[in-house]
Design an enzyme around this catalytic site. Structure first.
Site, PDB file in Angstrom:
ATOM      1  N   CYS A 120       0.843  -1.194   0.000  1.00  0.00           N
ATOM      2  CA  CYS A 120       0.000   0.000   0.000  1.00  0.00           C
ATOM      3  C   CYS A 120       0.883   1.251   0.000  1.00  0.00           C
ATOM      4  CB  CYS A 120      -0.882  -0.034   1.259  1.00  0.00           C
ATOM      5  SG  CYS A 120      -1.952   1.388   1.492  1.00  0.00           S
ATOM      6  N   GLY A 121       0.361   2.327  -0.527  1.00  0.00           N
ATOM      7  CA  GLY A 121       1.074   3.592  -0.469  1.00  0.00           C
ATOM      8  C   GLY A 121       1.315   4.061   0.962  1.00  0.00           C
TER       9      GLY A 121
END
Length: 161
Positions: free
Chosen positions: A36-37
């Site tokens: 995930c970012g």
């Protein structure tokens, strides 16, 4: 009355995480993901753990594949990733569902206690409970674990009787 200490989670490394062993300690729960970012928030969670663990804070990471299928790995892969990239030493639960009908009981309880706006809408939502095991604050993915708001909430929870 239900509180966070009433829940037992499957552990990432086998066995269970019995939250009752943390009774009288504030608990910060975070739904996490490796792809995930927001994944660099592991670093902030580890920093909080390092700073506040001896004062009584407990952090539990709960990997979830619910958002964008960003946690597809096995328990071994997740554990290796967290340790190798972020030196995670706080307890990690096994991958679990945190939303909808398949949500684990802990997240169904959080939903019931905190309401619609606190439901995790992505990875790295954070939930803080006080020394009585009751939710006191929640933070979206956009709020890093080391943000002033999170630190102040943690310090208040640690100072509460």
């Amino acid at each position: 009355m239900t509180c966070v200490y009433d829940f037992i989670l499957p552990s990432l490394e086998g066995g269970t995480i019995d939250l009752s062993v943390y009774r009288d300690r504030p608990v910060l729960l975070a739904n996490t993901a490796s792809l995930c970012g927001f994944t660099p928030q592991y670093q902030g969670l580890q920093a909080l753990w390092t700073q506040y663990h001896k004062a009584g804070l407990v952090i539990v990471g709960i990997p979830s594949n619910d958002f964008g299928h960003q946690e597809p790995g096995t328990s071994e892969e997740i554990a290796s990733f967290c340790q190798r990239n972020y030196g995670v030493s706080f307890p990690m639960a096994a991958r679990s569902s945190v939303r909808g009908a398949d949500a684990i009981p802990l997240f169904r309880w959080l939903d019931n206690e905190l309401g619609f706006f606190a439901r995790p809408r992505w990875n790295f939502y954070k939930y803080l409970t006080d020394r009585h095991g009751l939710p006191t604050a929640w933070f979206s993915s956009l709020t890093p674990p080391t943000a002033w708001r999170v630190r102040k909430a943690v310090e208040r929870a640690l100072q509460s009787a």
